[in-house]
Design an enzyme around this catalytic site. Structure first.
Site: not given
Length: 547
Positions: A55, A209, A228, A246, A250-251, A265, A336
């Site tokens: 980004r 995003k 989020h 990050s 979480k994942t 997400d 990604r």
């Protein structure tokens, strides 16, 4: 100039506009336009220009209007204003650029699995790869879209990923680069006109995003809390949310063979319960291990005929034989993959669920001073939601590594444009109404800071998460930590008791106290800086560490 009218005229008059192609047609167009290569397993591999490997927050702006002025927190470093005249100039440039394109692609999808607030999104681009990304990430148009609160107020997004802005034309209006020239990239949201523009960024995440920032702006206005987070559900229909920045796990922790995944997400919490925004996942690939993350790996790298596959691998190393090296980060560590949720095996197809029974806030404290688990009251939860704390590690060039505290409000600061009290109050309201229990789980260090202590073992963390989810931690005794304002369980089956009290894991107790006080003071200073002039409830303010 009426931007909407200009766009409509353009689409009506262009000689070749392709509306809502099938997935197969879009994949074939992507290959024809040479925007991706077919890998050995059938997924599509693509690489962006160097300036588009992530980004571009410094080029991401919000058009400033008088009637939306009071809704946006302009003190947040991510909410960069753009004047209306410049936006009109950018929109005109985008329209002129589109007119010259051989072919234009248009897709009509929605953001949101709950039809009552699904946001229609019309994406206009010259890039079939962008179209495929929207097919992976945005949801198909539901038959009952007329029931949505946004049915007649959708959003239009122009994406010109590979074109560059004229630097002379926008000099003094857009960001000045270090070399004195003007940026050639603009990512803009106009909430009033319900228009978005991505010009010069080919990073697929810019599309995702931008639209989720749009949702995070509109939803609170209709009494819905955007989050989020990941969401999963057990066989009893009990739902859990996982929030974390990050590197906090979480994942990994939300991927559970015994719990069906709603999404990984972005979700909305309405009076109906929880609903995923997305139709797919946009996962990091660097060092992805097929043994540790088999679900994600198989979703991306299963073998299929390329016109049926359609997963997009972005900026990963691929050899001439079509195989990947996911450990190679020379181009970018931010490689990604975009793929539909349906490529995973254990999902809830509706992507909707009831009100959450449990919420897990994840942090990776590299100071080694936070407990591995703590129970949060609604006021404490609102405070930690505001802070969005974790640690990142400084560089190792000198051999001296110090944790760097990172605060990202609501665990997603760049994408939360509204005033902070709006999101915090909505969370508090929902927690109290549905009696949702919140736990803080520290996946960071124990026994000392990074370099001295050890990272929490993932198996231990899973025991704590499971104890939080199955209700075990609701029946144990707690001890209050007056510095961090946390309630810490004294026992948890399967976890050594001394692990639960971080000071007991340190050899030097005085060093622990000094480190804890230092971190608490960082919390206090950041709170004053970010929220000192904001309308934060006094009860929530009192829960800030060191206050």
């Amino acid at each position: 100039m009426d931007p909407n009218a200009a766009l409509t005229e353009l689409l009506n008059n262009h000689v070749d506009v392709q509306f809502n192609l099938t997935r197969k047609e879009t994949i074939l167009q992507t290959i024809e336009f040479k925007q991706a290569l077919i890998s050995a397993n059938g997924c599509l591999a693509t690489w962006t220009p160097c300036e588009s490997t992530g980004r571009s927050p410094k080029d991401t702006m919000i058009v400033r209007h008088a009637d939306t002025e009071s809704h946006i927190d302009w003190d947040s470093p991510n909410n960069l204003p753009l004047d209306d005249d410049t936006f009109i100039g950018l929109w005109q440039t985008a329209n002129e650029t589109l007119k010259r394109k051989k072919r234009i692609f248009v897709s009509n999808r929605v953001i949101g699995a709950d039809v009552s607030y699904a946001l229609p999104v019309e994406t206009i681009t010259d890039s079939p790869l962008t179209m495929l990304f929207t097919m992976n990430m945005f949801r198909p148009m539901p038959g009952k879209i007329h029931k949505s609160v946004f049915a007649k107020s959708g959003f239009k997004l122009i994406v010109l990923p590979y074109d560059k802005l004229n630097q002379g034309k926008f000099k003094g209006r857009l960001r000045q680069l270090e070399n004195g020239k003007t940026t050639q990239m603009a990512i803009v949201m106009d909430f009033n006109r319900r228009l978005g523009l991505i010009y010069g960024s080919s990073y697929c995440g810019s599309v995702k995003k931008l639209m989720f920032t749009v949702m995070n702006y509109y939803l609170p206005q209709v009494n819905i809390l955007p989050l989020h987070c990941s969401a999963n559900e057990n066989a009893k229909g009990e739902l859990a949310l996982f929030l974390g920045l990050s590197g906090t796990g979480k994942t990994t922790l939300s991927t559970d063979s015994k719990r069906a995944l709603l999404g990984d997400d972005e979700h909305g919490w309405s009076n109906n319960g929880i609903a995923n925004f997305e139709f797919g996942c946009y996962a990091k690939l660097i060092d992805l291990d097929s043994r540790k993350e088999p679900e994600i790996y198989n979703a991306v790298f299963h073998r299929d005929e390329f016109t049926k596959h359609g997963a997009i691998v972005e900026n990963a190393m691929m050899f001439p034989n079509g195989e990947f090296d996911l450990s190679d980060d020379r181009f970018t560590p931010n490689s990604r993959a975009s793929y539909p949720l349906s490529f995973l095996t254990n999902i809830k197809l509706s992507s909707t669920g009831p009100h959450p029974k449990t919420i897990i806030f994840l942090t990776a404290d590299a100071n080694g001073v936070l407990p591995p688990v703590a129970r949060l009251s609604s006021d404490q939860a609102m405070l930690w939601f505001l802070m969005g704390y974790t640690s990142k590690l400084a560089g190792t060039e000198t051999g001296i590594i110090e944790p760097v505290s990172t605060f990202s409000r609501f665990f997603g600061q760049p994408f939360m444009p509204c005033l902070p009290d709006v999101y915090a109050a909505l969370l508090g309201k929902r927690l109290k109404k549905h009696r949702t229990q919140v736990y803080l789980i520290n996946t960071g260090w124990s026994g000392g800071p990074y370099g001295e202590g050890k990272r929490m073992d993932i198996h231990l963390t899973r025991v704590l998460v499971n104890a939080a989810l199955d209700g075990t931690l609701e029946t144990v005794q707690y001890k209050h930590d007056s510095l961090f304002h946390l309630d810490v369980p004294q026992i948890c089956p399967g976890v050594p008791e001394k692990m639960l009290d971080p000071i007991m894991t340190w050899k030097d107790k005085q060093a622990y106290q000094e480190r804890a006080r230092k971190l608490a003071d960082e919390f206090s200073r950041h709170f004053d800086q970010a929220y000192g002039t904001k309308n934060i409830d006094a009860k929530v303010r009192a829960q800030c560490p060191a206050k």
